[in-house]
Design an enzyme around this catalytic site. Structure first.
Site, PDB file in Angstrom:
ATOM      1  N   CYS A  30       0.814  -0.799  -0.314  1.00  0.00           N
ATOM      2  CA  CYS A  30      -0.282   0.066  -0.013  1.00  0.00           C
ATOM      3  C   CYS A  30       0.741   1.669   0.325  1.00  0.00           C
ATOM      4  O   CYS A  30       0.763   1.765  -0.665  1.00  0.00           O
ATOM      5  CB  CYS A  30      -0.764  -0.256   1.265  1.00  0.00           C
ATOM      6  SG  CYS A  30      -0.213   0.091   2.804  1.00  0.00           S
TER       7      CYS A  30
ATOM      8  N   HIS B 126      -2.288   0.742   7.003  1.00  0.00           N
ATOM      9  CA  HIS B 126      -2.647   1.258   5.922  1.00  0.00           C
ATOM     10  C   HIS B 126      -2.349   2.724   4.820  1.00  0.00           C
ATOM     11  O   HIS B 126      -3.658   2.813   5.848  1.00  0.00           O
ATOM     12  CB  HIS B 126      -4.282   0.296   5.432  1.00  0.00           C
ATOM     13  CG  HIS B 126      -4.479   0.153   4.148  1.00  0.00           C
ATOM     14  ND1 HIS B 126      -3.646  -0.855   3.365  1.00  0.00           N
ATOM     15  CD2 HIS B 126      -5.555   0.886   3.484  1.00  0.00           C
ATOM     16  CE1 HIS B 126      -3.987  -0.461   2.316  1.00  0.00           C
ATOM     17  NE2 HIS B 126      -5.439   0.488   1.823  1.00  0.00           N
TER      18      HIS B 126
ATOM     19  N   ASP C 103      -8.120   2.888  -3.241  1.00  0.00           N
ATOM     20  CA  ASP C 103      -7.159   2.024  -2.927  1.00  0.00           C
ATOM     21  C   ASP C 103      -6.565   1.171  -3.702  1.00  0.00           C
ATOM     22  O   ASP C 103      -7.726  -0.007  -4.089  1.00  0.00           O
ATOM     23  CB  ASP C 103      -7.760   1.923  -0.995  1.00  0.00           C
ATOM     24  CG  ASP C 103      -6.629   0.782  -0.972  1.00  0.00           C
ATOM     25  OD1 ASP C 103      -5.896   0.992  -1.135  1.00  0.00           O
ATOM     26  OD2 ASP C 103      -6.833  -0.255   0.065  1.00  0.00           O
TER      27      ASP C 103
END
Length: 285
Positions: A73, A112, A127
């Site tokens: 991420c 995250h 995302d």
């Protein structure tokens, strides 16, 4: 935050196989998300091999674009954010607590990264870096929800929120109904604050990134995932085809042919050495 200069933007667009959109609108945003999910895989090979992961803009661009690797991420969303800013979108980084496959009573860290993106006077959650359950398009923050899609945002009641900002759950639809993926609020994050979070997930002994090979990529409407030796292809209708890979060479072949991950000789050798223990259910040396 750092954006991509014109030369790097062209290289990024070539890497993901898409032309620059004419306008910073919702359709263009969804097209960019789909292109990156298809071209740049989620993968944690460097932490698994105990190698440092840098998330500054230059390092991320070199790894994901120049060297045709994947990332997780902090890398994947940093790259997308830089490209979106260069294309005229306004981007704000956010942080989430992972809830996927976590017991309900266990509190998790904000490990995250996700993005809030403004496009044509609307706010969206974007995302491209969670791994297996990753939204395939931008999710509007204004209450619009389509429960026929595999992902949705659910507002968290004020009594359950822990901060001053509105909070939301990202949920994924599965065989047993909707499942919580992560919880986040709209508190803007400083890019610098992701450095210790990245250090934790890339180096802490309890991090799953040091204990399991995890890879994912979108192929058409199918989401491909690899967990150690378990290869799966989940279709848009929810059906899943699974295959247990027999040995380290089979895993390396799948990384090459299905995920398009280009490994240098040292990384390939290191992964080949670590894989037998992972395939046997152990931990890499």
């Amino acid at each position: 935050m750092t954006t991509l200069d014109p030369a790097r933007l062209r290289a990024y667009l070539t890497r993901v196989g898409i032309d620059a959109p004419a306008r910073a609108e919702r359709d263009a945003l969804d097209a960019l998300i789909a292109a990156q999910l298809a071209a740049i895989p989620f993968e944690n090979i460097d932490p698994l091999l105990r190698r440092p992961v840098a998330i500054d803009a230059d390092s991320v661009f070199d790894k994901l674009v120049t060297r045709a690797r994947g990332g997780y991420c902090f890398e994947l969303n940093t790259l997308l954010a830089a490209a979106l800013e260069a294309l005229g979108f306004r981007v704000t980084p956010l942080a989430a607590r992972v809830r996927w496959q976590v017991p309900p009573d266990r509190l998790t860290l904000q490990t995250h990264m996700l993005l809030r993106v403004e496009a044509a006077h609307r706010s969206y959650i974007v995302d491209v870096g969670f791994g297996g359950p990753t939204p395939d398009r931008a999710l509007p923050l204004d209450g619009e929800r389509d429960d026929t899609r595999p992902y949705r945002l659910a507002a968290v009641p004020a009594s359950a929120a822990t901060g001053a900002y509105p909070a939301f759950d990202l949920e994924a639809r599965g065989d047993g109904g909707w499942r919580q993926v992560y919880r986040f609020d709209l508190a803007p994050q400083h890019w610098l604050d992701f450095v210790p979070r990245n250090w934790y997930v890339a180096t802490h002994p309890d991090s799953i990134f040091l204990r399991r090979l995890m890879v994912a990529r979108t192929e058409g409407s199918t989401r491909l995932t690899l967990g150690d030796g378990e290869f799966a292809a989940r279709a848009a209708d929810g059906s899943v085809q699974r295959e247990r890979l027999a040995d380290a060479q089979a895993v390396l072949d799948v990384l090459d042919t299905r995920f398009g991950i280009v490994l240098d000789a040292a990384s390939r050798a290191g992964l080949a050495q670590a894989l037998p223990a992972l395939l046997a259910g152990g931990r890499p040396a």
